[in-house]
Design a protein around this motif. Structure first.
Motif, PDB file in Angstrom:
ATOM      1  N   GLY A 114       0.819  -1.204   0.000  1.00 16.57           N
ATOM      2  CA  GLY A 114       0.000   0.000   0.000  1.00 16.57           C
ATOM      3  C   GLY A 114       0.848   1.246   0.000  1.00 16.57           C
ATOM      4  O   GLY A 114       2.074   1.198   0.184  1.00 16.57           O
ATOM      5  N   SER A 125      -3.986  10.720  -0.076  1.00 12.80           N
ATOM      6  CA  SER A 125      -4.579   9.595  -0.780  1.00 12.80           C
ATOM      7  C   SER A 125      -3.907   8.329  -0.271  1.00 12.80           C
ATOM      8  O   SER A 125      -2.701   8.316  -0.042  1.00 12.80           O
ATOM      9  CB  SER A 125      -4.340   9.749  -2.283  1.00 12.80           C
ATOM     10  OG  SER A 125      -4.872   8.662  -2.990  1.00 12.80           O
ATOM     11  N   ASN A 127      -3.892   3.841  -0.604  1.00  9.73           N
ATOM     12  CA  ASN A 127      -4.390   2.664  -1.302  1.00  9.73           C
ATOM     13  C   ASN A 127      -3.787   1.414  -0.683  1.00  9.73           C
ATOM     14  O   ASN A 127      -2.730   1.451  -0.047  1.00  9.73           O
ATOM     15  CB  ASN A 127      -4.105   2.748  -2.803  1.00  9.73           C
ATOM     16  CG  ASN A 127      -2.640   2.745  -3.122  1.00  9.73           C
ATOM     17  OD1 ASN A 127      -1.945   1.762  -2.887  1.00  9.73           O
ATOM     18  ND2 ASN A 127      -2.131   3.847  -3.655  1.00  9.73           N
ATOM     19  N   VAL A 129      -3.463  -2.844  -1.873  1.00  9.23           N
ATOM     20  CA  VAL A 129      -3.658  -3.819  -2.939  1.00  9.23           C
ATOM     21  C   VAL A 129      -3.285  -5.206  -2.430  1.00  9.23           C
ATOM     22  O   VAL A 129      -2.255  -5.385  -1.781  1.00  9.23           O
ATOM     23  CB  VAL A 129      -2.792  -3.472  -4.172  1.00  9.23           C
ATOM     24  CG1 VAL A 129      -2.873  -4.557  -5.232  1.00  9.23           C
ATOM     25  CG2 VAL A 129      -3.195  -2.123  -4.738  1.00  9.23           C
ATOM     26  N   GLY A 141      -8.308  -4.330  -4.100  1.00  8.76           N
ATOM     27  CA  GLY A 141      -7.557  -3.090  -4.098  1.00  8.76           C
ATOM     28  C   GLY A 141      -8.487  -1.901  -4.131  1.00  8.76           C
ATOM     29  O   GLY A 141      -9.531  -1.936  -4.783  1.00  8.76           O
ATOM     30  N   LEU A 142      -8.118  -0.888  -3.393  1.00  2.00           N
ATOM     31  CA  LEU A 142      -8.933   0.315  -3.361  1.00  2.00           C
ATOM     32  C   LEU A 142      -8.056   1.489  -2.983  1.00  2.00           C
ATOM     33  O   LEU A 142      -7.094   1.352  -2.226  1.00  2.00           O
ATOM     34  CB  LEU A 142     -10.065   0.164  -2.330  1.00  2.00           C
ATOM     35  CG  LEU A 142     -11.123   1.269  -2.294  1.00  2.00           C
ATOM     36  CD1 LEU A 142     -11.915   1.319  -3.601  1.00  2.00           C
ATOM     37  CD2 LEU A 142     -12.071   1.052  -1.128  1.00  2.00           C
ATOM     38  N   SER A 143      -8.412   2.642  -3.530  1.00  2.59           N
ATOM     39  CA  SER A 143      -7.737   3.891  -3.210  1.00  2.59           C
ATOM     40  C   SER A 143      -8.790   4.862  -2.692  1.00  2.59           C
ATOM     41  O   SER A 143      -9.891   4.924  -3.233  1.00  2.59           O
ATOM     42  CB  SER A 143      -7.072   4.457  -4.466  1.00  2.59           C
ATOM     43  OG  SER A 143      -6.435   5.673  -4.178  1.00  2.59           O
ATOM     44  N   ASP A 145      -9.305   8.979  -0.958  1.00  2.00           N
ATOM     45  CA  ASP A 145      -8.749  10.274  -0.583  1.00  2.00           C
ATOM     46  C   ASP A 145      -9.272  10.609   0.796  1.00  2.00           C
ATOM     47  O   ASP A 145     -10.444  10.360   1.094  1.00  2.00           O
ATOM     48  CB  ASP A 145      -9.174  11.362  -1.570  1.00  2.00           C
ATOM     49  CG  ASP A 145      -8.498  11.214  -2.914  1.00  2.00           C
ATOM     50  OD1 ASP A 145      -7.467  10.526  -2.986  1.00  2.00           O
ATOM     51  OD2 ASP A 145      -8.987  11.800  -3.894  1.00  2.00           O
ATOM     52  N   ILE A 161     -11.134   1.236   3.515  1.00  3.60           N
ATOM     53  CA  ILE A 161     -10.581   0.321   2.509  1.00  3.60           C
ATOM     54  C   ILE A 161     -10.770  -1.139   2.940  1.00  3.60           C
ATOM     55  O   ILE A 161     -11.223  -1.978   2.166  1.00  3.60           O
ATOM     56  CB  ILE A 161      -9.092   0.625   2.255  1.00  3.60           C
ATOM     57  CG1 ILE A 161      -8.931   1.967   1.533  1.00  3.60           C
ATOM     58  CG2 ILE A 161      -8.430  -0.492   1.451  1.00  3.60           C
ATOM     59  CD1 ILE A 161      -7.489   2.445   1.421  1.00  3.60           C
ATOM     60  N   ASN A 165     -13.680  -3.101   0.808  1.00 11.28           N
ATOM     61  CA  ASN A 165     -13.061  -3.746  -0.338  1.00 11.28           C
ATOM     62  C   ASN A 165     -12.291  -5.004   0.047  1.00 11.28           C
ATOM     63  O   ASN A 165     -12.570  -6.076  -0.481  1.00 11.28           O
ATOM     64  CB  ASN A 165     -12.145  -2.767  -1.068  1.00 11.28           C
ATOM     65  CG  ASN A 165     -11.531  -3.381  -2.294  1.00 11.28           C
ATOM     66  OD1 ASN A 165     -10.450  -3.955  -2.236  1.00 11.28           O
ATOM     67  ND2 ASN A 165     -12.224  -3.291  -3.428  1.00 11.28           N
TER      68      ASN A 165
END
Length: 169
Positions: A114, A125, A127, A129, A141-143, A145, A161, A165
């Motif tokens: 990440g 931001s 993320n 994965v 995976g997710l991003s 903000d 996240i 996700n």
């Protein structure tokens, strides 16, 4: 106006309520969590360099992610066998698949990486994965903000996240 309503109604009916993944992650699987990388693209970082509170927040987030996987029955692997490679890697989330190769070497089912990118002291931001270590394919995976550079906002973003996700609670 009424010409816009019909397409919207059709889209609302046809769109799934929530995107679903083909298969859930397999608990009790070995996971190679390579941590999170902090990327500071803010003007503040350019002028003043690294901040201790942000390094502490990154460690807090890494511990939180590791605990979340363990609480759900995943086995976090010791990264010592690939420490030399990891030490030479600037960002495991952006290394042309090196995280997958290291995960394979460790015998992991999943590779997890990440990033947290600081755009400004207000806008960040992050993320996370999860990759299948056999194929290298992203399975989750997710991003997101976030607003605010504090422990609460960082944890809220990662909680989102994980919940929406990675583990889909």
């Amino acid at each position: 106006m009424r010409y816009l309503v019909l397409p919207m109604v059709v889209l609302a009916i046809l769109a799934p309520a929530k995107a679903s993944h083909a298969a859930p992650l397999e608990p009790e699987s070995p996971v190679a969590f390579f941590g999170l990388t902090f990327i500071d693209t803010s003007t503040e970082g350019a002028y003043f360099g690294a901040r201790e509170d942000e390094a502490d927040r990154l460690a807090l987030l890494e511990a939180y992610v590791g605990e979340a996987f363990e609480e759900r029955g995943f086995i976090l692997l010791d990264l010592a066998p690939v420490a030399a490679i990891l030490d030479r890697t600037v960002n495991p989330a952006d290394c042309n698949g090196c995280e997958v190769r290291m995960a394979q070497e460790l015998g992991a089912r999943y590779a997890v990486v990440g990033e947290v990118q600081k755009v400004s002291n207000l806008i960040l931001s992050m993320n996370l994965v999860v990759r299948d270590s056999e194929s290298g394919a992203m399975v989750r995976g997710l991003s997101v903000d976030i607003r605010g550079n504090n422990d609460k906002s960082w944890l809220r973003g990662m909680r989102y996240i994980l919940r929406n996700n990675i583990f889909e609670e």
